[in-house]
Design a protein around this motif. Structure first.
Motif, mmCIF file in Angstrom:
data_model
loop_
_atom_site.group_PDB
_atom_site.id
_atom_site.type_symbol
_atom_site.label_atom_id
_atom_site.label_comp_id
_atom_site.label_asym_id
_atom_site.label_seq_id
_atom_site.Cartn_x
_atom_site.Cartn_y
_atom_site.Cartn_z
ATOM 1 N N ALA A 1 0.830 -1.203 0.000
ATOM 2 C CA ALA A 1 0.000 0.000 0.000
ATOM 3 C C ALA A 1 0.867 1.257 0.000
ATOM 4 C CB ALA A 1 -0.927 -0.004 1.216
ATOM 5 N N PHE A 2 1.985 1.202 0.714
ATOM 6 C CA PHE A 2 2.915 2.329 0.795
ATOM 7 C C PHE A 2 3.487 2.646 -0.589
ATOM 8 C CE2 PHE A 2 7.045 4.265 1.991
ATOM 9 C CZ PHE A 2 6.596 5.240 2.865
ATOM 10 N N VAL A 3 3.848 1.597 -1.314
ATOM 11 C CA VAL A 3 4.394 1.771 -2.664
ATOM 12 C C VAL A 3 3.325 2.308 -3.612
ATOM 13 C CG1 VAL A 3 5.349 0.563 -4.660
ATOM 14 C CG2 VAL A 3 6.155 -0.011 -2.362
ATOM 15 N N VAL A 4 2.122 1.745 -3.531
ATOM 16 C CA VAL A 4 1.025 2.189 -4.402
ATOM 17 C C VAL A 4 0.704 3.653 -4.143
ATOM 18 C CG1 VAL A 4 -1.436 1.918 -4.898
ATOM 19 C CG2 VAL A 4 0.022 -0.108 -4.672
ATOM 20 N N PHE A 5 0.687 4.047 -2.869
ATOM 21 C CA PHE A 5 0.409 5.441 -2.512
ATOM 22 C C PHE A 5 1.398 6.380 -3.190
ATOM 23 C CE2 PHE A 5 1.554 9.104 0.076
ATOM 24 C CZ PHE A 5 0.325 9.728 0.257
ATOM 25 N N HIS A 6 2.689 6.055 -3.089
ATOM 26 C CA HIS A 6 3.707 6.923 -3.682
ATOM 27 C C HIS A 6 3.640 6.912 -5.215
ATOM 28 C CE1 HIS A 6 5.336 6.915 0.388
ATOM 29 N NE2 HIS A 6 6.049 7.966 0.028
ATOM 30 N N SER A 7 3.286 5.774 -5.772
ATOM 31 C CA SER A 7 3.160 5.704 -7.232
ATOM 32 C C SER A 7 2.009 6.565 -7.732
ATOM 33 C CB SER A 7 2.933 4.249 -7.671
ATOM 34 O OG SER A 7 4.034 3.439 -7.305
ATOM 35 N N LEU A 8 0.933 6.646 -6.951
ATOM 36 C CA LEU A 8 -0.226 7.433 -7.335
ATOM 37 C C LEU A 8 0.007 8.935 -7.164
ATOM 38 C CD1 LEU A 8 -3.160 5.330 -5.812
ATOM 39 C CD2 LEU A 8 -2.618 5.613 -8.226
ATOM 40 N N PHE A 9 0.628 9.312 -6.043
ATOM 41 C CA PHE A 9 0.756 10.731 -5.723
ATOM 42 C C PHE A 9 2.074 11.353 -6.187
ATOM 43 C CE2 PHE A 9 -2.618 9.387 -2.892
ATOM 44 C CZ PHE A 9 -3.513 10.445 -2.999
ATOM 45 N N PHE A 10 3.026 10.504 -6.565
ATOM 46 C CA PHE A 10 4.286 11.007 -7.132
ATOM 47 C C PHE A 10 4.578 10.254 -8.425
ATOM 48 C CE2 PHE A 10 4.563 11.127 -2.456
ATOM 49 C CZ PHE A 10 4.605 12.506 -2.263
ATOM 50 N N PRO A 11 3.675 10.364 -9.398
ATOM 51 C CA PRO A 11 3.801 9.570 -10.632
ATOM 52 C C PRO A 11 5.079 9.896 -11.405
ATOM 53 C CG PRO A 11 2.194 11.339 -10.911
ATOM 54 C CD PRO A 11 2.528 11.290 -9.450
ATOM 55 N N GLY A 12 5.717 8.827 -11.869
ATOM 56 C CA GLY A 12 6.916 8.991 -12.691
ATOM 57 C C GLY A 12 8.166 9.360 -11.921
ATOM 58 N N LYS A 13 8.086 9.365 -10.594
ATOM 59 C CA LYS A 13 9.247 9.742 -9.788
ATOM 60 C C LYS A 13 9.661 8.603 -8.871
ATOM 61 C CE LYS A 13 8.192 14.681 -9.788
ATOM 62 N NZ LYS A 13 8.054 15.909 -8.966
ATOM 63 N N ASP A 14 10.957 8.544 -8.604
ATOM 64 C CA ASP A 14 11.454 7.536 -7.670
ATOM 65 C C ASP A 14 12.319 8.158 -6.581
ATOM 66 O OD1 ASP A 14 13.754 8.169 -9.044
ATOM 67 O OD2 ASP A 14 14.071 6.167 -9.886
ATOM 68 N N ASN A 15 12.268 9.504 -6.469
ATOM 69 C CA ASN A 15 13.107 10.152 -5.456
ATOM 70 C C ASN A 15 12.566 9.957 -4.046
ATOM 71 O OD1 ASN A 15 10.909 11.849 -5.655
ATOM 72 N ND2 ASN A 15 12.071 13.686 -6.217
ATOM 73 N N TRP A 16 11.401 9.301 -3.924
ATOM 74 C CA TRP A 16 10.887 8.963 -2.594
ATOM 75 C C TRP A 16 11.563 7.698 -2.053
ATOM 76 C CZ3 TRP A 16 8.503 4.198 -2.273
ATOM 77 C CH2 TRP A 16 8.055 3.645 -3.483
ATOM 78 N N ILE A 17 12.339 7.024 -2.892
ATOM 79 C CA ILE A 17 13.117 5.857 -2.443
ATOM 80 C C ILE A 17 14.478 6.382 -1.987
ATOM 81 C CG2 ILE A 17 14.058 3.614 -3.092
ATOM 82 C CD1 ILE A 17 11.966 3.511 -5.329
ATOM 83 N N PHE A 18 14.632 6.542 -0.681
ATOM 84 C CA PHE A 18 15.803 7.208 -0.124
ATOM 85 C C PHE A 18 16.984 6.269 0.102
ATOM 86 C CE2 PHE A 18 12.472 10.203 0.949
ATOM 87 C CZ PHE A 18 13.102 11.437 0.865
ATOM 88 N N ASP A 19 18.162 6.817 -0.060
ATOM 89 C CA ASP A 19 19.409 6.175 0.360
ATOM 90 C C ASP A 19 19.790 6.843 1.681
ATOM 91 O OD1 ASP A 19 21.998 5.389 0.867
ATOM 92 O OD2 ASP A 19 22.745 5.777 -1.159
#
Length: 220
Positions: free
Chosen positions: A155-173
């Motif tokens: 659900a966490f991944v789906v949420f970010h995919s919906l609200f931050f489409p086309g971005k992956d900068n929410w995946i932090f190092d």
């Protein structure tokens, strides 16, 4: 008194928006909610004192809520990618607060119009706007909450995919953006539970109020 179906629909939508955005706003604005998680989540084990963690969180939230123009996280460093994500988050947070304020003002104006006695909302199936707002929200979020409870990670991944489409900068190092160590997924789960609980309490209150109003009308 004249009744209006359009007014009833508008009141239902505005009520739903106030309840939804207001529930979301609580964990955004209530910082002690985060502070209460510092100990139980063992955040001081990452080398910062409680005061430093609170400062990092406060500066991050000040940025996300539009209280400062530059992103900062206390003594913690950050990458441009990380700062860009929080800029995206800022947009969502401010949108929620603006929708809440606008919906609350419009709802108050609509209710004032009703109180003035000029028009009354139509009761679909003898239920008022508050009932339908609560029923729609409650059913929807019970379903969403149930699905999220089955697999919160997904659900966490789906949420970010919906609200931050086309971005992956929410995946932090964490080595580049250590702030993520102090924002564990368990905290976001707690936020989701709080929002759902508040939303359901308001929905229950609206349904109870509608039932009470109907009962009073039938006794007259």
């Amino acid at each position: 008194m004249k009744t209006s179906k359009l007014l009833s629909i508008v009141l239902s939508v505005l009520t739903a928006l106030v309840v939804l955005t207001g529930s979301i706003a609580v964990p955004l604005l209530c910082r002690p909610f985060y502070y209460a998680h510092i100990g139980p989540m063992g955040l001081e084990e990452y080398g910062l004192s409680r005061e430093q963690i609170e400062t990092a969180y406060n500066q991050m939230m000040d940025f996300c809520l539009g209280k400062r123009e530059d992103f900062a996280a206390g003594v913690l460093g950050f990458s441009q990618s990380g700062a860009d994500h929080f800029a995206d988050v800022r947009g969502l947070f401010l949108l929620d607060l603006r929708v809440f304020m606008a919906a609350a003002v419009l709802l108050a104006a609509a209710l004032a119009l009703c109180k003035a006695g000029k028009v009354c909302p139509h009761r679909f199936l003898d239920r008022g706007p508050g009932f339908w707002a609560a029923a729609g929200l409650g059913a929807s979020f019970l379903a969403v909450g149930g699905l999220a409870a089955l697999d919160f990670d997904r659900a966490f991944v789906v949420f970010h995919s919906l609200f931050f489409p086309g971005k992956d900068n929410w995946i932090f190092d964490w080595s580049m953006d250590p702030i993520i160590l102090f924002l564990p997924q368990d905290f976001f789960r707690s936020c989701a539970i709080l929002i759902l609980a508040l939303l359901l309490v308001w929905c229950a209150a609206l349904i109870a109020a509608d039932l009470w109003t109907k009962s009073r009308r039938e006794r007259r």
